[in-house]
Design an enzyme around this catalytic site. Structure first.
Site, mmCIF file in Angstrom:
data_model
loop_
_atom_site.group_PDB
_atom_site.id
_atom_site.type_symbol
_atom_site.label_atom_id
_atom_site.label_comp_id
_atom_site.label_asym_id
_atom_site.label_seq_id
_atom_site.Cartn_x
_atom_site.Cartn_y
_atom_site.Cartn_z
ATOM 1 C CB CYS A 21 -3.342 -3.246 7.948
ATOM 2 S SG CYS A 21 -2.552 -1.635 7.777
ATOM 3 N N GLY B 244 0.794 -1.218 0.000
ATOM 4 C CA GLY B 244 0.000 0.000 0.000
ATOM 5 C C GLY B 244 0.826 1.268 0.000
ATOM 6 C CE LYS C 90 2.117 -7.501 -2.150
ATOM 7 N NZ LYS C 90 2.135 -6.914 -0.795
ATOM 8 C CG ASP D 255 2.389 -0.196 7.907
ATOM 9 O OD1 ASP D 255 2.841 0.398 8.899
ATOM 10 O OD2 ASP D 255 1.205 -0.102 7.555
ATOM 11 C CG ASN D 256 7.152 -6.187 10.124
ATOM 12 O OD1 ASN D 256 8.296 -6.197 10.580
ATOM 13 N ND2 ASN D 256 6.284 -7.160 10.355
ATOM 14 C CB THR E 87 10.830 -4.596 8.065
ATOM 15 O OG1 THR E 87 10.456 -5.966 7.896
ATOM 16 C CG2 THR E 87 11.532 -4.115 6.811
ATOM 17 C CG LEU F 168 15.743 -5.794 4.658
ATOM 18 C CD1 LEU F 168 16.643 -5.470 3.472
ATOM 19 C CD2 LEU F 168 15.229 -4.507 5.300
#
Length: 328
Positions: A184, A36, A81, A125-126, A129, A105
């Site tokens: 999310c 996103g 992706k 968004d983690n 990471t 990663l």
């Protein structure tokens, strides 16, 4: 070769100028995450003419994510992706170079990727990471543009900075990761909210490349995308934590390490992450002591790394000095 007229409207903007195309063409941007946030970031940076973009994401396109992952379409579902992103971005701008890494990663790869980048965009968004990127960016003094979105609100900021213009790391600003319920997958998220924060990330990446003095260096922009409220918080005085748990690859777990899987008993019984792990749920660590040999390293793990980070911080507060989190 860069088209003379391609970036004409961009160059007319006073803060960009005629030299912006050359500066952007020489930049190398690492974008971690093609979901996103990564979708608008990569589209806008490719359109702006950033010379080299490296995308890293291990996932495939999912139908349930198409409402916010605007890089993709229905025909891309179940495909890589980063491979589909490369095709889309190359079609958008054939003058730039797109590198893709269809992998997660990890601690073994992050340093070299960060060292080669002009700016790093954290679109994963983690928190695991994000911490991993922040640690590497802080060491190499590579600017980190990080954002996070839940429901209809989120933040974006520029961390770590450069040798000439340093800024606190993500750990300095967020020494404790968000709780496991804040994601999310549980709170949901609207596509426009992610698009807004991702667009701000792209804007900040451009400002970092252009060395603009008004970038969000050492600042957080909080956005409520539903009620249109914006707040900027200065975190330049944030102190780096005195200690924190190291983030290691699973293959770095030693035979003398005490490995604890902090998922629930039900999750632990369904899926094996590490066969040598002992199931010690996070809720148990919060209420009971962990009796282990103080000479041994304690390695925490879970599915996403979120609860493992919380568990590791908890153990450090309880006096365990040798603690690590395994990224798998």
């Amino acid at each position: 070769m860069v088209s003379v007229n391609r970036y004409a409207r961009q160059q007319q903007v006073s803060v960009m100028g005629l030299e912006s195309a050359k500066q952007l063409a020489q930049a190398r941007v690492l974008i971690v995450g093609s979901g996103g946030l990564g979708s608008p970031v990569s589209l806008f940076l490719a359109g702006a003419g950033v010379g080299e973009i490296t995308l890293i994401d291990p996932d495939t396109v999912s139908l349930s994510n198409l409402h916010r992952q605007i890089l993709f379409q229905e025909t891309d579902v179940n495909q890589s992706k980063v491979e589909r992103a490369k095709a889309r971005l190359t079609a958008l701008n054939g003058d730039i170079k797109i590198n893709v890494i269809n992998a997660k990663l990890g601690p073994n790869t992050v340093a070299s990727l960060v060292a080669n980048a002009t700016v790093v965009v954290d679109a994963a968004d983690n928190f695991l990471t994000s911490y991993l990127l922040s640690d590497a960016c802080f060491t190499h003094r590579t600017p980190l543009v990080s954002a996070s979105v839940i429901s209809t609100h989120g933040y974006v900021g520029v961390f770590c900075g450069t040798q000439a213009q340093p800024a606190p790391s993500l750990r300095g600003v967020f020494p404790s990761p968000a709780g496991p319920a804040q994601s999310c997958s549980t709170a949901g998220v609207t596509g426009p909210s992610v698009g807004i924060l991702g667009s701000y990330q792209a804007q900040e990446a451009l400002k970092v490349i252009m060395q603009d003095p008004h970038q969000l260096l050492g600042k957080l922009l909080y956005v409520d995308a539903w009620n249109y409220q914006h707040t900027i918080v200065d975190f330049t005085a944030a102190k780096e934590p005195a200690t924190h748990a190291a983030i290691i690859d699973c293959d770095a777990i030693g035979h003398t390490d005490v490995v604890i899987d902090v998922r629930t008993a039900a999750e632990f019984s369904r899926t094996v992450i590490n066969p040598s792990a002992i199931n010690t749920p996070l809720i148990t660590l919060e209420t009971e002591p962990l009796n282990v040999d103080s000479s041994k390293r304690v390695v925490c793990l879970c599915a996403s790394g979120q609860r493992a980070l919380i568990a590791a911080e908890l153990l450090l507060k309880k006096g365990h000095s040798n603690v690590a989190v395994a990224a798998h």
